[in-house]
Design a protein around this motif. Structure first.
Motif, PDB file in Angstrom:
ATOM      1  N   ILE A  35      35.866 -34.528 -47.044  1.00 34.99           N
ATOM      2  CA  ILE A  35      35.643 -33.406 -46.131  1.00 34.99           C
ATOM      3  C   ILE A  35      35.381 -32.133 -46.926  1.00 34.99           C
ATOM      4  CG2 ILE A  35      36.564 -32.118 -44.163  1.00 34.99           C
ATOM      5  CD1 ILE A  35      37.058 -34.856 -43.427  1.00 34.99           C
ATOM      6  N   GLU A  36      34.385 -31.404 -46.506  1.00 30.73           N
ATOM      7  CA  GLU A  36      34.117 -30.112 -47.139  1.00 30.73           C
ATOM      8  C   GLU A  36      33.868 -29.113 -46.012  1.00 30.73           C
ATOM      9  OE1 GLU A  36      31.476 -27.082 -48.600  1.00 30.73           O
ATOM     10  OE2 GLU A  36      30.508 -28.901 -47.868  1.00 30.73           O
ATOM     11  N   VAL A  37      34.344 -27.867 -46.199  1.00 34.13           N
ATOM     12  CA  VAL A  37      34.268 -26.927 -45.086  1.00 34.13           C
ATOM     13  C   VAL A  37      33.887 -25.533 -45.561  1.00 34.13           C
ATOM     14  CG1 VAL A  37      36.764 -26.479 -45.216  1.00 34.13           C
ATOM     15  CG2 VAL A  37      35.545 -25.991 -43.094  1.00 34.13           C
ATOM     16  N   ALA A  38      33.132 -24.838 -44.737  1.00 31.02           N
ATOM     17  CA  ALA A  38      32.808 -23.432 -45.006  1.00 31.02           C
ATOM     18  C   ALA A  38      32.978 -22.661 -43.705  1.00 31.02           C
ATOM     19  CB  ALA A  38      31.372 -23.301 -45.495  1.00 31.02           C
ATOM     20  N   GLN A  45      33.649 -19.693 -36.283  1.00 30.30           N
ATOM     21  CA  GLN A  45      32.694 -20.765 -36.513  1.00 30.30           C
ATOM     22  C   GLN A  45      32.824 -21.337 -37.928  1.00 30.30           C
ATOM     23  OE1 GLN A  45      28.718 -19.657 -35.470  1.00 30.30           O
ATOM     24  NE2 GLN A  45      27.958 -21.736 -35.626  1.00 30.30           N
ATOM     25  N   TYR A  46      32.969 -22.634 -37.996  1.00 32.56           N
ATOM     26  CA  TYR A  46      33.092 -23.331 -39.268  1.00 32.56           C
ATOM     27  C   TYR A  46      31.972 -24.345 -39.381  1.00 32.56           C
ATOM     28  CZ  TYR A  46      37.890 -21.561 -39.660  1.00 32.56           C
ATOM     29  OH  TYR A  46      38.989 -20.761 -39.749  1.00 32.56           O
ATOM     30  N   SER A  47      31.599 -24.650 -40.618  1.00 33.98           N
ATOM     31  CA  SER A  47      30.662 -25.734 -40.851  1.00 33.98           C
ATOM     32  C   SER A  47      31.405 -26.812 -41.636  1.00 33.98           C
ATOM     33  CB  SER A  47      29.458 -25.216 -41.640  1.00 33.98           C
ATOM     34  OG  SER A  47      28.684 -26.304 -42.079  1.00 33.98           O
ATOM     35  N   PHE A  48      31.641 -27.944 -41.010  1.00 31.99           N
ATOM     36  CA  PHE A  48      32.311 -29.068 -41.685  1.00 31.99           C
ATOM     37  C   PHE A  48      31.273 -30.064 -42.160  1.00 31.99           C
ATOM     38  CE2 PHE A  48      36.929 -29.185 -41.402  1.00 31.99           C
ATOM     39  CZ  PHE A  48      37.213 -28.165 -40.517  1.00 31.99           C
TER      40      PHE A  48
END
Lengths: 182, 506
Positions: A35-38, A45-48
């Motif tokens: 898993i990587e997240v920004a 709002q997140y981008s996984f």
């Protein structure tokens, strides 16, 4: 490494989480996921990225007694999720045990938006589990709101005629009346 | 063409007020908004040329207060009032008060509103115009023996309806003759409470009905046209949730017959403005007049998408006294359009939900239209209708229109308030809806299957994300947060991109 218990509706999942150099690896039922997240600016709002799949996720934090509660919005679907780690889980289990043997503590919230039409208890009243505490009217229907524990009405946070939203605190039940608290 | 008016007051709020403002702006008509204290920051207030407060949040003290609205019209110099839907849109007294104040009410005459509001009078008028009505009585009945005789003649099952009716109140279905009199008693008492009118009448029950309506326009010169149908059978408690056109049920011959009957009614009534003839249609494609809505409908955009006609613009020109700008032969529907109502409601109970909107992401793309008045920070309360927005998709055929709506729903994000979006998704994925074989019982009978619709992601993926979020709350080291660092500048590429966007528009 951390162990979490994640609750989604009636489902409960055990998640083992490990940090890596550039993100995380989760393990559920023996299956691992990278898993990587920004996070976008300071928004909700997140981008996984889960393995190679991309998920735009809107995260809303909800108040939680213990651990965390989120509403996660994925592809237009909003799902409420509760999560506790090992320590928090042990503490919750201890509380449940303590609650079973005597008076409990509970913050009773409105489950629906509406108008408080009637208060059925007064400060200091002893109440049984499931005993109606007040009535909230919504859509011309009267709904009795009750607590789940046995205890004493410690504080009443609303008055008759007041409009409430779902999740608003209505009544606090506790082992005894605490002085100097409204 | 010169603008139909210089200035129009919009006596409404929410998405419909925004919708009307947009057309006015296109036509060069200046707009006046009115708002309650709850709506100070609402979108219609921000978009209008002028805005005036009209009182506290309860509608009875603001959006329904005829006196205050007319006072704003006078003060602002508006020539006409657009009532939208709901609130004062079907209030004959308001139509009359506008006329008395020298203002144009953008809608039919008070007499038309009154006649169509009285269900028995409407049935009589339609029967006289040669429009099929549901078999039943053309008058109210008081006498018990007379009621029993009439029910026998019509044939069970019968439906007891209130003369002043609407919204499902005062309606009772009776299947067994022995239940007739007690049901009539209950219907009378409900009707007298809801409409201050205890009169009831009888209609035959149309089994597995479809709710299909015809959009009409009539001008002050006796001309009428229709703009085809809308299928509105996806409803619960008489509340529509999805509307589409063309109807998957009816054929071209039925469409023509329903349209022609509607135009006959418009011309016979001397009806002026936009209106909707609601029909019940059975599986054999028999159609029966149900009622006429003397206003713009919530679901009017699907008609606009397939016909290319701006119904609000036509309303304005008709109200200004112009002849209809369109002939029947100009109305050539093209493709398929479908609308989903995004309501603030709990998908598990269908009860209204409240809260504050947090994240708002509005879908776009080919064939997508979003009519709404939502924004981050909007407080959704209990004072007004729970409908937040309408998501509309157009495509050359039904399958593609459904796919577009389904895709747009995955892009729609509204957090902070529960909405009907998940119910809509469940309906769109249901095989009976996909096949087009659904009637007005569909939503209530399939509600469990609709609610059980699987999301596009696996539970394990969701749980993994939640675990990562929980871990990040404790140590924020791995979060790649854009713009949270104290790094001095935004990338020059980004700046260049923004400038290009500003120059090139959208």
């Amino acid at each position: 490494m951390m162990r979490y218990t994640v609750m989604v509706g009636s489902r409960e999942l055990e998640v083992v989480l490990r940090e890596t150099r550039d993100g995380f690896v989760t393990e559920i039922d023996g299956r691992q996921r990278k898993i990587e997240v920004a996070r976008l600016d300071r928004s909700s709002q997140y981008s996984f990225r889960v393995e190679d799949r991309s998920w735009p996720v809107f995260v809303e934090r909800l108040p939680a007694k213990r651990g965390s509660r989120y509403v996660l919005g994925l592809r237009g679907v909003q799902t409420e999720v509760s999560i506790v780690d090992e320590r928090e889980r042990a503490a919750a289990a201890f509380d449940a045990l303590a609650g079973a043997s005597g008076d409990g503590e509970e913050k009773v919230e409105s489950v629906i938006p509406g108008i408080v039409t009637q208060l059925l208890v007064a400060l200091g009243d002893r109440v049984a589990p499931g005993q109606p505490l007040l009535i909230v009217e919504a859509m011309k229907m009267e709904n009795e709101i009750a607590g789940e524990v046995e205890g004493v009405v410690q504080s009443i946070h609303v008055e008759a005629g007041q409009t409430v939203n779902a999740g608003d605190l209505l009544v606090t039940l506790g082992p005894k009346v605490t002085p100097n608290e409204n | 063409m010169p603008p139909p008016f210089d200035k129009v007051l919009i006596a409404n709020r929410g998405e419909i007020a925004v919708r009307v403002i947009r057309t006015c702006r296109e036509l060069g008509v200046r707009t006046v908004a009115v708002y309650s204290e709850a709506d100070r920051t609402a979108l219609h207030v921000r978009l209008a040329d002028e805005a005036y407060p009209i009182g506290p949040p309860p509608a009875s003290q603001s959006y329904l207060d005829t006196g205050k609205i007319l006072e704003v019209a006078r003060k602002s110099g508006a020539q006409a009032i657009h009532p939208g839907y709901g609130f004062l849109s079907e209030n004959a007294g308001f139509s009359r008060a506008c006329e008395k104040a020298g203002l144009v009410f953008i809608g039919p005459s008070a007499e038309s509103i009154e006649r169509m509001g009285d269900k028995v009078a409407a049935r009589r008028a339609m029967a006289a115009a040669g429009v099929p009505i549901v078999p039943g009585l053309q008058d109210s009945v008081e006498d018990d023996a007379e009621l029993e005789k009439a029910a026998e003649e019509i044939g069970y099952p019968v439906m007891i309806k209130a003369v002043g009716g609407g919204g499902g109140k005062g309606i009772r279905v009776v299947r067994d003759p022995k239940d007739l009199l007690s049901a009539a008693g209950m219907a009378r008492s409900e009707a007298s409470k809801s409409f201050q009118d205890a009169r009831i009448y009888l209609e035959k029950v149309v089994e597995t009905p479809h709710h299909i309506e015809i959009q009409v326009l009539g001008d002050r010169h006796g001309q009428g046209i229709h703009l085809g149908e809308r299928e509105c059978s996806v409803q619960r408690r008489h509340q529509k949730l999805i509307e589409e056109t063309p109807s998957p049920l009816i054929d071209e011959a039925t469409r023509q017959k329903m349209g022609q009957a509607s135009v006959r009614a418009v011309e016979a009534l001397g009806y002026v403005g936009a209106g909707t003839m609601e029909f019940l249609v059975d599986e054999q494609l028999n159609f029966y007049f149900l009622e006429m809505n003397t206003r713009l409908q919530v679901e009017h955009p699907v008609t606009e998408m397939v016909t290319g006609v701006d119904l609000v613009a036509e309303q304005l020109f008709i109200a200004a006294g112009e002849k209809l700008r369109l002939k029947q032969s100009d109305i050539v529907p093209r493709g398929h359009a479908i609308e989903a109502r995004i309501n603030a409601e709990d998908p598990a109970t269908f009860l209204p939900a409240t809260g504050k909107l947090r994240a708002v992401e509005i879908p776009s793309g080919p064939g997508i239209r979003f009519d709404g008045a939502v924004f981050t920070g909007l407080e959704v309360g209990l004072h007004y209708d729970p409908m937040l927005a309408k998501l509309i998709a157009w495509a050359p055929d039904r399958e593609m229109a459904l796919a577009r709506l389904r895709s747009a729903l995955t892009e729609l994000t509204l957090t902070g308030v529960k909405t009907s979006a998940e119910t809509i998704r469940g309906i769109l994925d249901h095989p009976r809806f996909r096949s087009g074989r659904y009637d007005t019982h569909f939503l209530e009978s399939e509600v469990d299957a609709i609610r059980a619709a699987e999301p596009d992601f696996a539970l394990e993926e969701l749980a993994s994300m939640a675990a990562v979020l929980a871990a990040l709350e404790k140590s924020r080291s791995h979060l790649k947060t854009e713009a949270t660092s104290s790094a001095p500048s935004v990338s020059p590429w980004k700046l260049a991109g923004r400038r290009a966007q500003m120059r090139g528009g959208r």
